[in-house]
Design a protein around this motif. Sequence first.
Motif, PDB file in Angstrom:
ATOM      1  N   ASP A 194       0.857  -1.178   0.000  1.00 48.80           N
ATOM      2  CA  ASP A 194       0.000   0.000   0.000  1.00 48.80           C
ATOM      3  C   ASP A 194       0.900   1.238   0.000  1.00 48.80           C
ATOM      4  OD1 ASP A 194      -1.815   1.971   0.382  1.00 48.80           O
ATOM      5  OD2 ASP A 194      -2.844   0.998   2.064  1.00 48.80           O
ATOM      6  N   ARG A 196       0.181   4.197   0.121  1.00 50.47           N
ATOM      7  CA  ARG A 196      -0.232   5.241   1.060  1.00 50.47           C
ATOM      8  C   ARG A 196       0.545   5.112   2.366  1.00 50.47           C
ATOM      9  NH1 ARG A 196      -6.464   4.029   0.102  1.00 50.47           N
ATOM     10  NH2 ARG A 196      -5.527   2.000   0.414  1.00 50.47           N
ATOM     11  N   LEU A 197       0.966   3.877   2.670  1.00 51.73           N
ATOM     12  CA  LEU A 197       1.765   3.683   3.874  1.00 51.73           C
ATOM     13  C   LEU A 197       3.112   4.378   3.742  1.00 51.73           C
ATOM     14  CD1 LEU A 197       1.112  -0.047   4.830  1.00 51.73           C
ATOM     15  CD2 LEU A 197      -0.002   2.017   5.650  1.00 51.73           C
ATOM     16  N   ALA A 200       2.418   7.899   4.266  1.00 54.97           N
ATOM     17  CA  ALA A 200       2.198   8.162   5.692  1.00 54.97           C
ATOM     18  C   ALA A 200       3.526   8.236   6.418  1.00 54.97           C
ATOM     19  CB  ALA A 200       1.321   7.072   6.289  1.00 54.97           C
ATOM     20  N   ASP A 203       5.226  11.371   5.601  1.00 58.01           N
ATOM     21  CA  ASP A 203       4.493  12.446   6.261  1.00 58.01           C
ATOM     22  C   ASP A 203       4.897  12.562   7.721  1.00 58.01           C
ATOM     23  OD1 ASP A 203       2.085  14.292   6.003  1.00 58.01           O
ATOM     24  OD2 ASP A 203       1.600  13.107   7.795  1.00 58.01           O
ATOM     25  N   VAL A 215       8.982   0.411   6.898  1.00 58.94           N
ATOM     26  CA  VAL A 215       7.656   0.118   6.348  1.00 58.94           C
ATOM     27  C   VAL A 215       7.730  -0.909   5.225  1.00 58.94           C
ATOM     28  CG1 VAL A 215       5.605   1.069   5.257  1.00 58.94           C
ATOM     29  CG2 VAL A 215       6.818   2.392   6.990  1.00 58.94           C
ATOM     30  N   GLN A 219       6.515  -4.705   5.742  1.00 59.24           N
ATOM     31  CA  GLN A 219       5.256  -4.990   5.055  1.00 59.24           C
ATOM     32  C   GLN A 219       5.414  -6.127   4.052  1.00 59.24           C
ATOM     33  OE1 GLN A 219       1.950  -3.551   4.879  1.00 59.24           O
ATOM     34  NE2 GLN A 219       2.403  -2.800   6.917  1.00 59.24           N
TER      35      GLN A 219
ATOM     36  N   THR C  94      -0.451  14.435   8.302  1.00 58.33           N
ATOM     37  CA  THR C  94      -1.691  14.187   7.587  1.00 58.33           C
ATOM     38  C   THR C  94      -2.477  13.055   8.250  1.00 58.33           C
ATOM     39  OG1 THR C  94      -0.506  14.767   5.578  1.00 58.33           O
ATOM     40  CG2 THR C  94      -2.652  13.717   5.295  1.00 58.33           C
ATOM     41  N   PHE C  96      -4.937  10.438   6.902  1.00 60.73           N
ATOM     42  CA  PHE C  96      -5.322   9.990   5.567  1.00 60.73           C
ATOM     43  C   PHE C  96      -6.745   9.461   5.560  1.00 60.73           C
ATOM     44  CE2 PHE C  96      -0.772   9.914   5.624  1.00 60.73           C
ATOM     45  CZ  PHE C  96      -0.410  10.379   4.372  1.00 60.73           C
ATOM     46  N   SER C  98      -7.789   6.836   4.172  1.00 58.40           N
ATOM     47  CA  SER C  98      -7.821   5.402   4.471  1.00 58.40           C
ATOM     48  C   SER C  98      -7.133   5.106   5.796  1.00 58.40           C
ATOM     49  CB  SER C  98      -7.093   4.660   3.357  1.00 58.40           C
ATOM     50  OG  SER C  98      -5.796   5.194   3.244  1.00 58.40           O
ATOM     51  N   ALA C 100      -4.282   4.777   6.635  1.00 53.59           N
ATOM     52  CA  ALA C 100      -2.903   4.367   6.345  1.00 53.59           C
ATOM     53  C   ALA C 100      -2.130   4.040   7.619  1.00 53.59           C
ATOM     54  CB  ALA C 100      -2.168   5.440   5.535  1.00 53.59           C
ATOM     55  N   LEU C 101      -2.743   3.264   8.491  1.00 56.13           N
ATOM     56  CA  LEU C 101      -2.022   2.805   9.683  1.00 56.13           C
ATOM     57  C   LEU C 101      -1.073   1.683   9.279  1.00 56.13           C
ATOM     58  CD1 LEU C 101      -4.895   2.729  12.309  1.00 56.13           C
ATOM     59  CD2 LEU C 101      -3.193   4.511  11.944  1.00 56.13           C
ATOM     60  N   PHE C 102       0.043   1.553   9.984  1.00 60.07           N
ATOM     61  CA  PHE C 102       1.004   0.492   9.677  1.00 60.07           C
ATOM     62  C   PHE C 102       0.521  -0.810  10.302  1.00 60.07           C
ATOM     63  CE2 PHE C 102       3.654   4.421  10.068  1.00 60.07           C
ATOM     64  CZ  PHE C 102       3.774   4.629   8.710  1.00 60.07           C
ATOM     65  N   GLY C 103       0.150  -1.746   9.438  1.00 59.34           N
ATOM     66  CA  GLY C 103      -0.450  -2.987   9.916  1.00 59.34           C
ATOM     67  C   GLY C 103       0.488  -3.845  10.738  1.00 59.34           C
TER      68      GLY C 103
END
Lengths: 298, 381, 378
Positions: A194, A196-197, A200, A203, A215, A219, C94, C96, C98, C100-103
Amino acid sequence: MTTISPNLAEPPVPSWQRPFKKLLQPTILLAPAGLWLLLLLVFPTLLILELSLIPGARLGNPPGPYGLGNYIELFKPVYLQVIWRSLYFALGTTIVCLLLGFPVAYWIALKAPSRWRNLLLVGFILPLWTSSLLRAYAWITILRSSGLLNSMLGFFGLPGQDWLNRAPAVFIGMSYSYLPYMVLILYASLEKLDRRLLEAAADLGATPQQSFWRVTVPQTLPGIAAGGLLVLIATLGEFAVPELLGGASSMTVSRLIYNQFLGATRNWGLGSSISMILILGVSISIALLLKYGDRDAI
Amino acid sequence: MPPTPSRNSNLSSASRRRFLQAATAAATGVLLSNCARALLENASADKSGAAASATNANQTLRIYTWANYTDDQLLGRFKDKTGIQVIADTYDSNETMLAKMQAGGGKDYSIIYPSDYMVQQMVGLGLLAPLDPAKLTGIDQLMDRWQNPAYDKNNAHSIPAVWGTTGLVFNPEVIQTEIKGWDYIWDNQADLTRQITLINDVREVLGATLQYLGYSINSTDPAEIKQAYEKLLEIKPTVASFVTNGWEDQLAGGDLKMSMAYSQDAIALIAEKPELQYIVPETGSSLWTDTMVIPKTAPNSEAAYAWLNFMLEPENSARLVERLKISTPNAAAFDKLPPKLQQNEQLFPPKSVLANSEGIVPVKEEISNLYDQYWTRLTSS
Amino acid sequence: MSQTVIRRDVAETDTMLDVEMRKVFKVYNGETAVRNIDLDIRQGEFFSILGPSGCGKTTTLRMIAGFEEPTGGEVLIRGQSMANVPPYKRPVNTVFQSYALFGHMSVWDNVAFGLRLKDCPKSELQQRVGEALQLVKMDSFARRFPAQLSGGQQQRVALARALVNRPTVVLLDEPLGALDLKLRKEMQLELTSLHRDLGVTFVMVTHDQEEALSLSDRIAVMNIGKIEQIGTPSEIYEQPCTAFIADFIGDTNLMQAELQTSQGETVEAITPSGLRLWVKPQASLQADPAREVRVSIRPEKIRIGEATAASQSVDQANCYEGTLKHAMYLGTHTHYQVELPSGDMITVFQTNRSSEQLQPGMPVQIYWSASDSLALPV
């Protein structure tokens, strides 16, 4: 099993029959696959298991009594050394494939223009369409003292190296053979990442490097596990490449098994016990793969 | 794309005796058997499967042989002479052939061409029909060495067809000294580091060392075998690799200084690269023989005997030598050869060398295990 | 653009600016996503960017965050140009859409992510993360993983993850878009109270006009890549600059018309159907005769009653008789559809002050003042 004719009312099924009825359909549906597995996987493995428990089992000899002699034999340093070498080749190849495959898969999945992706992937898979034996011979041509690699080094004024018939040649040849698998699996995993991660993370103050390690890598860890284990499984039993590129000290488990079955000694019992060890190693890897690997990526 | 290997023969001619692929074929054969124990027992029992009654001469003969051992001309002449049509199938390793025969896929064949050690093994497995000397003509013309070979006493089950040696291939311009045999390697270790290849076969390599030490190639004395292993260990640094095939280009290209090879592979290579030379070591060599046998399941043994007698004719054996550049065990055929071939020491080593040479015969299993353990050590040290 | 000019004058005299956008363009593959954006966001403000999907509002937010570089123009944060400043160096965080948390991280680790990157001392980190989780009432979920949380809980964690870094500006990209209505209302209240308590500048992107109206100090309404109006919620609602805004924000009766003669503040306008209206031109509109305009009349500004002889005397600029076509009773108020003799359909909202109900088919009278019918540029 249900009757299709609308005229015939279905007789009530006695309660004790129900479990059988329930089992019948899955059994019928699974029968072909089950038979296949039984015939081609379970049965041969049991055959090898039995052979491994007959010390000194040989084609043409009346079989002796059962015993663990074949397994005890394996603890001789000479056999342990062979097993260790196979592990060394397999683990080394897996690491090389990971180190080379990750950047490539990362680049194709996240950086390359999307319309090129399929083309790039096909380009990477293409070598798989040639015979592995042929590829090993090709590497001989490249790595031998007067080969392509040394000619190129010479062209740039670098000293030639004795590449062939040493462990590095095995790593080169095996990594080349299994890199496409690694790239494919890592690509599938990275492509699902993802993005977006990553945004993030950026960010929240992560530099691209920090994003990668904190990440991207975590992931895609299941994909890394899947790729690594798959390459490990495949390379544990590798025969041709170490044989052709590894030189005088390249005896691997596979070659040892071959020698026991088809070489002069015909010690099928010992060959079977080595096979069982190999099967065990591969089974453990597969279990790990199923537990921790990214199964969608495989 | 990587370049493909340069020479076809690397892949095709190769493979004579043992080949990687054999593993697959043999494994298939194993799977079809009933269970492990039964597998071993069945194989040990001397099955007396009667040969099919061959009285009604079926006018086709199927033979199972090595690639190139027959050609259309030969089969044509056989048909002209006997009226029997021959269909020839080929295999690339003894093990492949054995697997097929054991799995019952070879019931159509009346003639097979196993190598010496395989004859012994097939006799042990009860796969071969004993030959009737009364139906054979010309076996007395065989050279003395093949009158009573170690692998098959009195040629009871087999007729030797062709033979060869194991020796050393090198480029005399590179070596610069006259090489007589193995001692060159021990005497020049420093110059040969990772410059030679040896055949990937325990008995050939340890056998050659045993001969170099003055022992029998078939030694069963553990002390002698140990000594040979230790002697070999001395020159381990010179060994780039243990390969039966695949050394050819590297030798021709100068990457290797010397390779141990079967005479047939060596002679095939020299035909292309005349600058190379093949010698049979003066201390002796392994002598391998490919034979002709009749399996117990042969459907047409009458035609099979006709084939054996046809191949025993000196003209036919001689033609095979000329065509394949291979050695014949048939003295009468040797006499018919042109002098150039008769004097070719690569094909027919001098008597002194041959006197030291023997065929490799299977040994008892403890000894065989011993060989194998030394081999495993040697190839993994 | 006169609006922004005015705004800037106010801003410069009043307060510090947190975010400034100067003539910002963004072009993707030859398509202009955002054109000529001029924007000032004041310190401590709850600012919303409102618009239909595809209007460029998210792109605008992403340019503030740094995920997109403007094709032209400039973005400033606290007076510093952000040109070539990557996202990880900007003092913004930000939330987000969605989340966008880190799973692969627990709630705690998600929130601590930003502080760890800044090598925050351990004791301070623990304190700040704890506080942030408390702030969003998630302190009891610290050990959980995102997959074990509901949408609303994930939203709170995402909020905490942004706030814990104490950014200059918090960017919220449709923060409540994925929540159901009830949760949405709850979170709206929490967002306002968080904003009030922390005093941090919030910039929120939303397509939900109600959300924007209820939460924001000021709103920028975007349409097809442009800002159409910036103003307080009531300015946007009561004095829309364009017909698009009048239509997009709330409900309205929009009619085409042609201006006639003016009479003081009001101007007479005539619709193609022949209806004559008294309208008030929007400030920037030049009330020349014969100018084509769009007239917006908010339904709740229109009064409705039974057409009786007595009602004739209503003293309103716009007063018409018509037939009631539909009435939709909604408890607090009723929606009416009235057909005028000219054929125009007018929607009227009326609070239910008495139990008296108008029935469909009845002749009715509707009326509104001239200042409630706004003439807007076409």
